[in-house]
Design a protein around this motif. Structure first.
Motif, PDB file in Angstrom:
ATOM      1  N   LEU A 177       0.832  -1.197   0.000  1.00  0.00           N
ATOM      2  CA  LEU A 177       0.000   0.000   0.000  1.00  0.00           C
ATOM      3  C   LEU A 177       0.867   1.247   0.000  1.00  0.00           C
ATOM      4  CD1 LEU A 177      -2.800   1.320   0.210  1.00  0.00           C
ATOM      5  CD2 LEU A 177      -2.605   1.139   2.706  1.00  0.00           C
ATOM      6  N   VAL A 178       1.923   1.241   0.808  1.00  0.00           N
ATOM      7  CA  VAL A 178       2.835   2.387   0.862  1.00  0.00           C
ATOM      8  C   VAL A 178       3.465   2.642  -0.506  1.00  0.00           C
ATOM      9  CG1 VAL A 178       4.959   3.289   1.890  1.00  0.00           C
ATOM     10  CG2 VAL A 178       3.303   2.055   3.310  1.00  0.00           C
ATOM     11  N   SER A 179       3.958   1.593  -1.155  1.00  0.00           N
ATOM     12  CA  SER A 179       4.600   1.767  -2.457  1.00  0.00           C
ATOM     13  C   SER A 179       3.591   2.214  -3.511  1.00  0.00           C
ATOM     14  CB  SER A 179       5.282   0.468  -2.888  1.00  0.00           C
ATOM     15  OG  SER A 179       4.349  -0.586  -3.015  1.00  0.00           O
ATOM     16  N   ALA A 180       2.357   1.714  -3.434  1.00  0.00           N
ATOM     17  CA  ALA A 180       1.332   2.142  -4.390  1.00  0.00           C
ATOM     18  C   ALA A 180       0.988   3.618  -4.210  1.00  0.00           C
ATOM     19  CB  ALA A 180       0.079   1.285  -4.232  1.00  0.00           C
ATOM     20  N   VAL A 181       0.950   4.070  -2.958  1.00  0.00           N
ATOM     21  CA  VAL A 181       0.702   5.493  -2.707  1.00  0.00           C
ATOM     22  C   VAL A 181       1.828   6.343  -3.301  1.00  0.00           C
ATOM     23  CG1 VAL A 181       0.556   7.251  -0.893  1.00  0.00           C
ATOM     24  CG2 VAL A 181      -0.728   5.110  -0.668  1.00  0.00           C
ATOM     25  N   PHE A 182       3.079   5.890  -3.116  1.00  0.00           N
ATOM     26  CA  PHE A 182       4.208   6.582  -3.748  1.00  0.00           C
ATOM     27  C   PHE A 182       4.044   6.611  -5.267  1.00  0.00           C
ATOM     28  CE2 PHE A 182       6.957   5.926   0.112  1.00  0.00           C
ATOM     29  CZ  PHE A 182       7.323   7.250   0.246  1.00  0.00           C
ATOM     30  N   TRP A 183       3.662   5.487  -5.847  1.00  0.00           N
ATOM     31  CA  TRP A 183       3.467   5.363  -7.297  1.00  0.00           C
ATOM     32  C   TRP A 183       2.496   6.434  -7.770  1.00  0.00           C
ATOM     33  CZ3 TRP A 183       2.334   5.523 -12.053  1.00  0.00           C
ATOM     34  CH2 TRP A 183       2.604   4.556 -12.995  1.00  0.00           C
ATOM     35  N   ILE A 184       1.356   6.519  -7.113  1.00  0.00           N
ATOM     36  CA  ILE A 184       0.332   7.481  -7.520  1.00  0.00           C
ATOM     37  C   ILE A 184       0.837   8.915  -7.358  1.00  0.00           C
ATOM     38  CG2 ILE A 184      -1.971   8.355  -6.961  1.00  0.00           C
ATOM     39  CD1 ILE A 184      -2.689   5.474  -6.116  1.00  0.00           C
ATOM     40  N   ALA A 185       1.527   9.183  -6.243  1.00  0.00           N
ATOM     41  CA  ALA A 185       2.021  10.535  -5.983  1.00  0.00           C
ATOM     42  C   ALA A 185       3.062  10.969  -7.007  1.00  0.00           C
ATOM     43  CB  ALA A 185       2.601  10.612  -4.573  1.00  0.00           C
ATOM     44  N   LEU A 186       3.851  10.005  -7.524  1.00  0.00           N
ATOM     45  CA  LEU A 186       4.925  10.330  -8.465  1.00  0.00           C
ATOM     46  C   LEU A 186       4.468  10.306  -9.918  1.00  0.00           C
ATOM     47  CD1 LEU A 186       7.789   8.211  -6.835  1.00  0.00           C
ATOM     48  CD2 LEU A 186       7.485  10.697  -6.720  1.00  0.00           C
ATOM     49  N   LYS A 193      -6.095  16.224  -9.426  1.00  0.00           N
ATOM     50  CA  LYS A 193      -7.401  15.645  -9.113  1.00  0.00           C
ATOM     51  C   LYS A 193      -7.447  14.167  -9.481  1.00  0.00           C
ATOM     52  CE  LYS A 193     -12.370  16.146 -10.057  1.00  0.00           C
ATOM     53  NZ  LYS A 193     -12.527  14.715 -10.375  1.00  0.00           N
ATOM     54  N   GLU A 194      -6.878  13.801 -10.619  1.00  0.00           N
ATOM     55  CA  GLU A 194      -6.867  12.403 -11.023  1.00  0.00           C
ATOM     56  C   GLU A 194      -6.037  11.562 -10.065  1.00  0.00           C
ATOM     57  OE1 GLU A 194      -7.415  12.742 -15.889  1.00  0.00           O
ATOM     58  OE2 GLU A 194      -5.423  12.999 -14.974  1.00  0.00           O
ATOM     59  N   ARG A 195      -4.914  12.104  -9.604  1.00  0.00           N
ATOM     60  CA  ARG A 195      -4.101  11.372  -8.636  1.00  0.00           C
ATOM     61  C   ARG A 195      -4.846  11.221  -7.321  1.00  0.00           C
ATOM     62  NH1 ARG A 195       0.160  14.663 -10.707  1.00  0.00           N
ATOM     63  NH2 ARG A 195       0.166  15.924  -8.800  1.00  0.00           N
ATOM     64  N   ARG A 196      -5.543  12.260  -6.909  1.00  0.00           N
ATOM     65  CA  ARG A 196      -6.328  12.188  -5.663  1.00  0.00           C
ATOM     66  C   ARG A 196      -7.418  11.130  -5.781  1.00  0.00           C
ATOM     67  NH1 ARG A 196     -10.230  16.942  -4.908  1.00  0.00           N
ATOM     68  NH2 ARG A 196     -11.304  15.591  -6.410  1.00  0.00           N
ATOM     69  N   ASP A 197      -8.125  11.115  -6.921  1.00  0.00           N
ATOM     70  CA  ASP A 197      -9.187  10.125  -7.122  1.00  0.00           C
ATOM     71  C   ASP A 197      -8.615   8.704  -7.125  1.00  0.00           C
ATOM     72  OD1 ASP A 197     -10.966  12.201  -7.281  1.00  0.00           O
ATOM     73  OD2 ASP A 197     -11.107  12.187  -9.471  1.00  0.00           O
ATOM     74  N   SER A 198      -7.449   8.530  -7.743  1.00  0.00           N
ATOM     75  CA  SER A 198      -6.807   7.214  -7.762  1.00  0.00           C
ATOM     76  C   SER A 198      -6.449   6.769  -6.352  1.00  0.00           C
ATOM     77  CB  SER A 198      -5.546   7.244  -8.625  1.00  0.00           C
ATOM     78  OG  SER A 198      -5.866   7.524  -9.978  1.00  0.00           O
ATOM     79  N   LEU A 199      -5.946   7.702  -5.563  1.00  0.00           N
ATOM     80  CA  LEU A 199      -5.585   7.385  -4.185  1.00  0.00           C
ATOM     81  C   LEU A 199      -6.815   6.991  -3.382  1.00  0.00           C
ATOM     82  CD1 LEU A 199      -3.408   7.276  -2.016  1.00  0.00           C
ATOM     83  CD2 LEU A 199      -3.804   9.703  -1.580  1.00  0.00           C
TER      84      LEU A 199
END
Length: 324
Positions: A177-186, A193-199
């Motif tokens: 989960l931590v690495s996926a959050v990093f993935w989305i943030a980067l 907004k799209e990154r926020r929705d993905s998160l």
């Protein structure tokens, strides 16, 4: 289904079964878990998962339901052991299939062979306890998150559900989960907004399988059974070596010295990923970096903490060897 997949599954199953069938029997902890899984079949529902060694329970009974599947068919711990071998074989086969689709058949074969020859994978499978059931979930999470493009909502939802379920087997799955959050943030190809929705999609579907336990813990609290106590046991005591009677300053000073270099590596990786591309998938590298702080805890009796980093190292090695 390609004809090679059943053959690969069969070979891997015989490998794992031959590894454990002759000299493995449940220890006191696995016997306890098998007893609770048998209780589910008799109508005794429970809301928590296996205990962590630091106290507390995992946030949900999915592991017990998983053990209940072979017990419903065989009514013996041997059936659960066979089921464990089947899941491990399925993980090796799925790893080959993911590589064949993403990279090449040669890389898939490399990953398959490296997986079967990894000392951590083999030792964990031989131990026959809850971390032994994680391999397939880890491979499927990687398959859902491995993409050269922005992750679709379906992939994020699938990864979230898999993370939420496997957290009920062992809390080391939290690093995915931590690495996926990093993935989305980067991710640079999407708007904020799209990154926020993905998160939000990822977090929602991660929490969804945990909701029954959270609701039970809120409305029917019991000492040592809350998700907070379980998280503290792993993150505070097992990951950082902290105890409840230490002062805040002592807690900071007693952090594993390995943790801070890893944190610096995460930050450096973030800058590098935003500036250049690599033939290594970002999610694999990020997961590998996020798993490094667990390695100091991976002694011969705690090899479960090395599972994620070794699996990521296998994937990175197969990709690198394929490029040679």
């Amino acid at each position: 289904m390609p004809k090679k997949l059943p053959a690969l599954f069969g070979f891997a199953f015989l490998f794992f079964y031959g590894l454990v069938a002759s000299d493995v029997s449940p220890d006191i902890y696995q016997a306890r878990d098998l007893d609770r899984a048998a209780g589910l079949l008799n109508g005794h529902f429970i809301w928590y998962g296996p205990e962590l060694s630091g106290g507390g329970h995992l946030p949900g009974p999915f592991y017990y339901w998983l053990l209940a599947i072979p017990l419903a068919l065989g009514r013996s711990w041997a059936s659960a052991l066979t089921f464990n071998c089947m899941l491990s074989a399925a993980a090796a086969t799925a790893l080959f299939d993911v590589f064949e689709r993403r990279v090449s058949s040669f890389a898939g074969l490399l990953a398959y062979v490296l997986f079967l020859n990894s000392i951590v994978i083999v030792a964990t499978a031989h131990a026959f306890w809850n971390p032994s059931f994680l391999f397939l979930f880890q491979v499927l999470i990687v398959a859902a998150l491995w993409s050269d493009q922005a992750l679709s909502r379906f992939r994020l939802a699938a990864a979230g559900v898999l993370i939420g379920l496997s957290l009920q087997i062992h809390l080391t799955q939290l690093l995915f989960l931590v690495s996926a959050v990093f993935w989305i943030a980067l991710e640079k190809t999407r708007t904020r907004k799209e990154r926020r929705d993905s998160l939000l999609v990822l977090l929602f579907f991660t929490v969804l399988p945990l909701l029954p336990h959270f609701l039970w813990a809120v409305f029917f609290p019991s000492d040592g059974l809350s998700p907070i106590s379980a998280a503290r046991a792993l993150l505070a005591k097992k990951l950082f070596g902290l105890t409840s009677d230490e002062s805040p300053i002592q807690r900071v000073l007693s952090l594993d010295t390995f943790f801070f270099p890893c944190l610096a590596a995460w930050i450096l990786a973030g800058f590098l990923f935003r500036r250049r591309r690599s033939f290594f998938p970002r999610i694999i590298v990020l997961t590998f970096l996020c798993s490094l702080p667990l390695l100091p805890k991976a002694s011969h009796t705690h090899l479960r903490y090395a599972e994620p980093s070794y699996l990521m190292a296998i994937i990175l090695s197969a990709i690198m060897l394929n490029e040679v």
